[in-house]
Design a protein around this motif. Structure first.
Motif, PDB file in Angstrom:
ATOM      1  N   LYS A  84      87.747  -1.529 -76.732  1.00  0.00           N
ATOM      2  CA  LYS A  84      87.641  -0.693 -77.930  1.00  0.00           C
ATOM      3  C   LYS A  84      87.546  -1.554 -79.187  1.00  0.00           C
ATOM      4  N   ALA A  85      88.393  -2.582 -79.286  1.00  0.00           N
ATOM      5  CA  ALA A  85      88.387  -3.445 -80.483  1.00  0.00           C
ATOM      6  C   ALA A  85      87.066  -4.192 -80.625  1.00  0.00           C
ATOM      7  N   LEU A  86      86.525  -4.704 -79.533  1.00  0.00           N
ATOM      8  CA  LEU A  86      85.252  -5.436 -79.612  1.00  0.00           C
ATOM      9  C   LEU A  86      84.097  -4.485 -79.927  1.00  0.00           C
ATOM     10  N   ALA A  87      84.106  -3.294 -79.340  1.00  0.00           N
ATOM     11  CA  ALA A  87      83.054  -2.316 -79.642  1.00  0.00           C
ATOM     12  C   ALA A  87      83.103  -1.906 -81.114  1.00  0.00           C
ATOM     13  N   GLU A  88      84.288  -1.640 -81.622  1.00  0.00           N
ATOM     14  CA  GLU A  88      84.424  -1.263 -83.035  1.00  0.00           C
ATOM     15  C   GLU A  88      83.974  -2.392 -83.952  1.00  0.00           C
ATOM     16  N   HIS A  89      84.283  -3.619 -83.577  1.00  0.00           N
ATOM     17  CA  HIS A  89      83.867  -4.768 -84.385  1.00  0.00           C
ATOM     18  C   HIS A  89      82.334  -4.867 -84.419  1.00  0.00           C
ATOM     19  N   LEU A  90      81.690  -4.712 -83.277  1.00  0.00           N
ATOM     20  CA  LEU A  90      80.228  -4.770 -83.227  1.00  0.00           C
ATOM     21  C   LEU A  90      79.606  -3.618 -84.014  1.00  0.00           C
ATOM     22  N   GLN A  91      80.207  -2.440 -83.954  1.00  0.00           N
ATOM     23  CA  GLN A  91      79.686  -1.317 -84.718  1.00  0.00           C
ATOM     24  C   GLN A  91      79.849  -1.547 -86.221  1.00  0.00           C
ATOM     25  N   ALA A  92      80.946  -2.160 -86.623  1.00  0.00           N
ATOM     26  CA  ALA A  92      81.139  -2.491 -88.045  1.00  0.00           C
ATOM     27  C   ALA A  92      80.112  -3.523 -88.499  1.00  0.00           C
ATOM     28  N   LEU A  93      79.815  -4.494 -87.641  1.00  0.00           N
ATOM     29  CA  LEU A  93      78.781  -5.477 -87.970  1.00  0.00           C
ATOM     30  C   LEU A  93      77.422  -4.789 -88.136  1.00  0.00           C
ATOM     31  N   GLY A  94      77.158  -3.807 -87.280  1.00  0.00           N
ATOM     32  CA  GLY A  94      75.916  -3.052 -87.396  1.00  0.00           C
ATOM     33  C   GLY A  94      75.830  -2.293 -88.707  1.00  0.00           C
ATOM     34  N   GLN A  95      76.936  -1.675 -89.112  1.00  0.00           N
ATOM     35  CA  GLN A  95      76.956  -0.963 -90.390  1.00  0.00           C
ATOM     36  C   GLN A  95      76.690  -1.918 -91.550  1.00  0.00           C
ATOM     37  N   ARG A  96      77.159  -3.135 -91.398  1.00  0.00           N
ATOM     38  CA  ARG A  96      77.012  -4.107 -92.477  1.00  0.00           C
ATOM     39  C   ARG A  96      75.621  -4.745 -92.522  1.00  0.00           C
ATOM     40  N   TYR A  97      75.055  -5.059 -91.359  1.00  0.00           N
ATOM     41  CA  TYR A  97      73.844  -5.886 -91.330  1.00  0.00           C
ATOM     42  C   TYR A  97      72.558  -5.182 -90.918  1.00  0.00           C
ATOM     43  N   LEU A  98      72.642  -4.093 -90.170  1.00  0.00           N
ATOM     44  CA  LEU A  98      71.410  -3.435 -89.750  1.00  0.00           C
ATOM     45  C   LEU A  98      70.876  -2.531 -90.848  1.00  0.00           C
ATOM     46  N   ARG A  99      69.570  -2.443 -90.903  1.00  0.00           N
ATOM     47  CA  ARG A  99      68.914  -1.576 -91.879  1.00  0.00           C
ATOM     48  C   ARG A  99      68.727  -0.184 -91.283  1.00  0.00           C
ATOM     49  N   PRO A 100      68.547   0.816 -92.137  1.00  0.00           N
ATOM     50  CA  PRO A 100      68.312   2.169 -91.626  1.00  0.00           C
ATOM     51  C   PRO A 100      67.142   2.179 -90.635  1.00  0.00           C
ATOM     52  N   GLY A 101      67.344   2.902 -89.541  1.00  0.00           N
ATOM     53  CA  GLY A 101      66.311   3.016 -88.511  1.00  0.00           C
ATOM     54  C   GLY A 101      66.414   1.983 -87.402  1.00  0.00           C
ATOM     55  N   GLN A 102      67.154   0.929 -87.614  1.00  0.00           N
ATOM     56  CA  GLN A 102      67.312  -0.073 -86.567  1.00  0.00           C
ATOM     57  C   GLN A 102      68.361   0.401 -85.563  1.00  0.00           C
ATOM     58  N   GLN A 103      68.088   0.162 -84.309  1.00  0.00           N
ATOM     59  CA  GLN A 103      68.977   0.573 -83.221  1.00  0.00           C
ATOM     60  C   GLN A 103      69.271  -0.643 -82.349  1.00  0.00           C
ATOM     61  N   LEU A 104      70.527  -0.829 -81.998  1.00  0.00           N
ATOM     62  CA  LEU A 104      70.931  -1.950 -81.158  1.00  0.00           C
ATOM     63  C   LEU A 104      71.814  -1.425 -80.034  1.00  0.00           C
ATOM     64  N   LEU A 105      71.402  -1.707 -78.806  1.00  0.00           N
ATOM     65  CA  LEU A 105      72.183  -1.370 -77.623  1.00  0.00           C
ATOM     66  C   LEU A 105      72.674  -2.678 -77.014  1.00  0.00           C
ATOM     67  N   ILE A 106      73.979  -2.816 -76.862  1.00  0.00           N
ATOM     68  CA  ILE A 106      74.574  -4.031 -76.306  1.00  0.00           C
ATOM     69  C   ILE A 106      75.292  -3.662 -75.013  1.00  0.00           C
ATOM     70  N   ASP A 107      74.907  -4.312 -73.925  1.00  0.00           N
ATOM     71  CA  ASP A 107      75.579  -4.160 -72.631  1.00  0.00           C
ATOM     72  C   ASP A 107      76.379  -5.426 -72.388  1.00  0.00           C
ATOM     73  N   ILE A 108      77.690  -5.320 -72.429  1.00  0.00           N
ATOM     74  CA  ILE A 108      78.545  -6.480 -72.176  1.00  0.00           C
ATOM     75  C   ILE A 108      78.780  -6.564 -70.671  1.00  0.00           C
ATOM     76  N   ARG A 109      78.366  -7.699 -70.088  1.00  0.00           N
ATOM     77  CA  ARG A 109      78.451  -7.904 -68.639  1.00  0.00           C
ATOM     78  C   ARG A 109      79.694  -8.664 -68.205  1.00  0.00           C
ATOM     79  N   ASP A 110      80.266  -9.472 -69.097  1.00  0.00           N
ATOM     80  CA  ASP A 110      81.467 -10.224 -68.747  1.00  0.00           C
ATOM     81  C   ASP A 110      82.151 -10.704 -70.023  1.00  0.00           C
ATOM     82  N   ILE A 111      83.461 -10.831 -69.945  1.00  0.00           N
ATOM     83  CA  ILE A 111      84.268 -11.340 -71.052  1.00  0.00           C
ATOM     84  C   ILE A 111      85.255 -12.345 -70.485  1.00  0.00           C
ATOM     85  N   ASP A 112      85.380 -13.456 -71.183  1.00  0.00           N
ATOM     86  CA  ASP A 112      86.427 -14.438 -70.892  1.00  0.00           C
ATOM     87  C   ASP A 112      87.072 -14.761 -72.237  1.00  0.00           C
ATOM     88  N   LEU A 113      88.232 -14.177 -72.488  1.00  0.00           N
ATOM     89  CA  LEU A 113      88.902 -14.352 -73.772  1.00  0.00           C
ATOM     90  C   LEU A 113      89.360 -15.791 -73.979  1.00  0.00           C
TER      91      LEU A 113
END
Length: 169
Positions: A57-86
């Motif tokens: 949840k925290a990583l998804a929210e962080h990526l969505q906040a980055l999208g709000q900050r950096y993506l322009r209207p109309g841009q769409q980004l789909l991210i599939d996270i396949r593995d995490i090693d903290l």
């Protein structure tokens, strides 16, 4: 096939973003088989294998906040996270083995992901990447930061800005 946990998490995140108001720039984050992630838990007792829902949840929210900050209207980004090693690891030989992640130079964070980036009038961009930050212990701002996912969020922020931020004018 996505897991039920990941599906539920996505629905919660989608409802949360709708409640906050919609934007024309959008980031969708999915987790592919989180039960198989190498190390995606901040609580080794509760989630000894697989992913902690709070981490996802925290990583998804962080990526969505980055999208709000950096993506322009109309841009769409789909991210599939396949593995995490903290960053760091639990060390069972210590007295606080399951309460403390020990950060060492050889335990840097890494995230494997696929992404699809769409924007009006441009071809769709698809890629696979492995993000890692071997210098995470030297990152400015790390000391004094209480966010237990600081290294991962900083690494994702660098990657996001390099790939998707509009050029500076």
């Amino acid at each position: 096939m996505r897991t039920t946990l990941a599906s539920c998490l996505l629905m919660v995140l989608a409802l949360d973003s709708m409640a906050q108001g919609t934007s024309t720039a959008q980031v969708e984050v999915r987790f592919d088989h989180p039960e198989k992630f190498r190390d995606a838990s901040l609580d080794n007792r509760a989630y000894p294998r697989g992913a902690d829902p709070q981490v996802m949840k925290a990583l998804a929210e962080h990526l969505q906040a980055l999208g709000q900050r950096y993506l322009r209207p109309g841009q769409q980004l789909l991210i599939d996270i396949r593995d995490i090693d903290l960053a760091g690891q639990f060390e069972p030989w210590h007295s606080q083995a399951y309460d403390v992640r020990f950060l060492r130079e050889v335990t840097w964070p890494s995230i494997d992901l696929d992404y699809t980036f769409e924007q009006p009038g441009q071809p769709t961009l698809k890629a696979k990447e492995r993000l890692s930050d071997k210098m995470y212990l030297s990152r400015p701002g790390r000391l004094g930061n209480n966010d237990r996912l600081y290294a991962e969020k900083a690494m994702l922020g660098d990657w996001f800005r390099q790939r998707f931020a509009p050029p500076s004018s």
